[in-house]
Design a protein around this motif. Structure first.
Motif, mmCIF file in Angstrom:
data_model
loop_
_atom_site.group_PDB
_atom_site.id
_atom_site.type_symbol
_atom_site.label_atom_id
_atom_site.label_comp_id
_atom_site.label_asym_id
_atom_site.label_seq_id
_atom_site.Cartn_x
_atom_site.Cartn_y
_atom_site.Cartn_z
ATOM 1 N N GLU A 1 0.818 -1.222 0.000
ATOM 2 C CA GLU A 1 0.000 0.000 0.000
ATOM 3 C C GLU A 1 0.849 1.269 0.000
ATOM 4 O O GLU A 1 0.555 2.223 -0.716
ATOM 5 C CB GLU A 1 -0.990 0.005 1.173
ATOM 6 C CG GLU A 1 -2.143 -0.957 0.983
ATOM 7 C CD GLU A 1 -2.894 -0.750 -0.344
ATOM 8 O OE1 GLU A 1 -3.237 0.401 -0.679
ATOM 9 O OE2 GLU A 1 -3.132 -1.761 -1.046
ATOM 10 N N THR A 2 1.895 1.275 0.802
ATOM 11 C CA THR A 2 2.787 2.440 0.827
ATOM 12 C C THR A 2 3.457 2.615 -0.526
ATOM 13 O O THR A 2 3.541 3.731 -1.053
ATOM 14 C CB THR A 2 3.845 2.293 1.937
ATOM 15 O OG1 THR A 2 3.177 2.192 3.194
ATOM 16 C CG2 THR A 2 4.808 3.472 1.955
ATOM 17 N N ALA A 3 3.923 1.518 -1.105
ATOM 18 C CA ALA A 3 4.560 1.583 -2.425
ATOM 19 C C ALA A 3 3.567 2.111 -3.458
ATOM 20 O O ALA A 3 3.909 2.979 -4.274
ATOM 21 C CB ALA A 3 5.078 0.208 -2.840
ATOM 22 N N LYS A 4 2.347 1.600 -3.426
ATOM 23 C CA LYS A 4 1.315 2.032 -4.380
ATOM 24 C C LYS A 4 1.054 3.534 -4.253
ATOM 25 O O LYS A 4 0.974 4.249 -5.261
ATOM 26 C CB LYS A 4 0.030 1.239 -4.143
ATOM 27 C CG LYS A 4 -1.011 1.418 -5.197
ATOM 28 C CD LYS A 4 -2.182 0.485 -4.948
ATOM 29 C CE LYS A 4 -3.277 0.741 -5.954
ATOM 30 N NZ LYS A 4 -4.404 -0.159 -5.778
ATOM 31 N N ASN A 5 0.967 4.031 -3.030
ATOM 32 C CA ASN A 5 0.741 5.470 -2.803
ATOM 33 C C ASN A 5 1.910 6.303 -3.311
ATOM 34 O O ASN A 5 1.716 7.351 -3.938
ATOM 35 C CB ASN A 5 0.499 5.747 -1.317
ATOM 36 C CG ASN A 5 -0.830 5.205 -0.835
ATOM 37 O OD1 ASN A 5 -1.757 5.015 -1.622
ATOM 38 N ND2 ASN A 5 -0.921 4.933 0.445
ATOM 39 N N ARG A 6 3.126 5.851 -3.045
ATOM 40 C CA ARG A 6 4.304 6.583 -3.527
ATOM 41 C C ARG A 6 4.335 6.618 -5.052
ATOM 42 O O ARG A 6 4.614 7.659 -5.657
ATOM 43 C CB ARG A 6 5.591 5.935 -3.005
ATOM 44 C CG ARG A 6 5.828 6.151 -1.531
ATOM 45 C CD ARG A 6 7.119 5.488 -1.094
ATOM 46 N NE ARG A 6 7.285 5.596 0.349
ATOM 47 C CZ ARG A 6 8.272 5.061 1.027
ATOM 48 N NH1 ARG A 6 9.216 4.365 0.395
ATOM 49 N NH2 ARG A 6 8.353 5.201 2.328
ATOM 50 N N ILE A 7 4.054 5.479 -5.659
ATOM 51 C CA ILE A 7 4.071 5.394 -7.126
ATOM 52 C C ILE A 7 3.011 6.309 -7.731
ATOM 53 O O ILE A 7 3.268 7.001 -8.719
ATOM 54 C CB ILE A 7 3.903 3.931 -7.582
ATOM 55 C CG1 ILE A 7 5.175 3.150 -7.216
ATOM 56 C CG2 ILE A 7 3.592 3.841 -9.071
ATOM 57 C CD1 ILE A 7 5.026 1.647 -7.274
ATOM 58 N N ARG B 1 1.858 9.081 -6.475
ATOM 59 C CA ARG B 1 2.370 10.457 -6.345
ATOM 60 C C ARG B 1 3.418 10.742 -7.415
ATOM 61 O O ARG B 1 3.414 11.808 -8.033
ATOM 62 C CB ARG B 1 2.946 10.694 -4.944
ATOM 63 C CG ARG B 1 1.894 10.982 -3.896
ATOM 64 C CD ARG B 1 2.482 11.608 -2.635
ATOM 65 N NE ARG B 1 3.581 10.859 -2.052
ATOM 66 C CZ ARG B 1 3.456 9.866 -1.159
ATOM 67 N NH1 ARG B 1 2.259 9.498 -0.769
ATOM 68 N NH2 ARG B 1 4.513 9.269 -0.686
ATOM 69 N N TYR B 2 4.316 9.791 -7.622
ATOM 70 C CA TYR B 2 5.339 9.976 -8.657
ATOM 71 C C TYR B 2 4.695 10.120 -10.037
ATOM 72 O O TYR B 2 5.111 10.953 -10.839
ATOM 73 C CB TYR B 2 6.331 8.804 -8.665
ATOM 74 C CG TYR B 2 7.298 8.792 -7.507
ATOM 75 C CD1 TYR B 2 8.020 9.936 -7.155
ATOM 76 C CD2 TYR B 2 7.524 7.634 -6.780
ATOM 77 C CE1 TYR B 2 8.929 9.919 -6.111
ATOM 78 C CE2 TYR B 2 8.432 7.611 -5.731
ATOM 79 C CZ TYR B 2 9.127 8.750 -5.401
ATOM 80 O OH TYR B 2 10.028 8.729 -4.365
ATOM 81 N N ILE C 1 11.922 6.510 -11.738
ATOM 82 C CA ILE C 1 11.775 5.841 -10.450
ATOM 83 C C ILE C 1 11.878 4.339 -10.674
ATOM 84 O O ILE C 1 11.122 3.769 -11.466
ATOM 85 C CB ILE C 1 10.402 6.156 -9.806
ATOM 86 C CG1 ILE C 1 10.220 7.663 -9.604
ATOM 87 C CG2 ILE C 1 10.212 5.385 -8.501
ATOM 88 C CD1 ILE C 1 11.207 8.304 -8.645
ATOM 89 N N LEU C 2 12.818 3.688 -9.974
ATOM 90 C CA LEU C 2 12.960 2.239 -10.091
ATOM 91 C C LEU C 2 12.325 1.561 -8.880
ATOM 92 O O LEU C 2 12.749 1.771 -7.741
ATOM 93 C CB LEU C 2 14.427 1.828 -10.200
ATOM 94 C CG LEU C 2 14.689 0.323 -10.314
ATOM 95 C CD1 LEU C 2 13.991 -0.290 -11.528
ATOM 96 C CD2 LEU C 2 16.186 0.042 -10.349
#
Length: 165
Positions: A11-17, A19-20, A54-55
């Motif tokens: 979930e955190t990764a999904k939110n960051r992605i 935003r990016y 972003i990788l």
């Protein structure tokens, strides 16, 4: 406990992605076990990063590694240790685990612009290819530096130290 701000859950990764993506950044996704980090890994990750902004690295959990039939002694390093080392690489922006045999759930959740695997994968066999291509993205199978693999390294260490497998 080994932690780094780049290490996160789905979930955190999904939110960051998300935003990016809103910032217009191109998201690149790759995955693997990265059990004993070597020059081949670092080279592949650097070249993957060069294909976008972003990788995101989908890292097999310990259970996922064991399920891949790499041997009872694998992974050599725990998920936490592998993720910690990878998170410290400049080329890697997000490290997220997956328990399944493939990262398809991560690819479905993130829908990256670019999907990358090493050259030992034929493009038509890369998991998630259809999702990325159907959304206008690109899929790459990047050539590997020959002679570098975790299995070869483990065999060399065992042979050098006269350890029978």
């Amino acid at each position: 406990m080994l932690t780094h701000s780049k290490m996160c859950g789905l979930e955190t990764a999904k939110n960051r992605i998300e935003r990016y993506k809103q910032q217009g950044k191109k998201i690149v996704f790759t995955n693997g076990c990265f059990d004993i980090l070597h020059v081949g890994h670092v080279d592949l990750l650097q070249r993957a990063k060069e294909l976008g902004d972003i990788l995101v690295l989908g890292l097999n959990s310990d259970t996922s590694v064991k399920n891949q039939g790499k041997g009872d002694d694998r992974p050599f390093n725990t998920y936490e240790a592998r993720a910690f080392v990878l998170a410290h690489l400049e080329s890697v922006d997000i490290v997220v685990s997956f328990d399944e045999d493939t990262p398809i759930k991560l690819i479905e959740a993130f829908v990256p612009h670019v999907l990358v695997k090493g050259g030992d994968w034929r493009i038509e066999n890369i998991v998630g290819r259809e999702i990325v291509e159907d959304n206008g993205g690109k899929v790459y199978s990047l050539p590997l530096i020959q002679g570098y693999s975790t299995t070869n390294l483990a065999d060399k260490i065992a042979k050098t130290h006269h350890v029978s497998k």
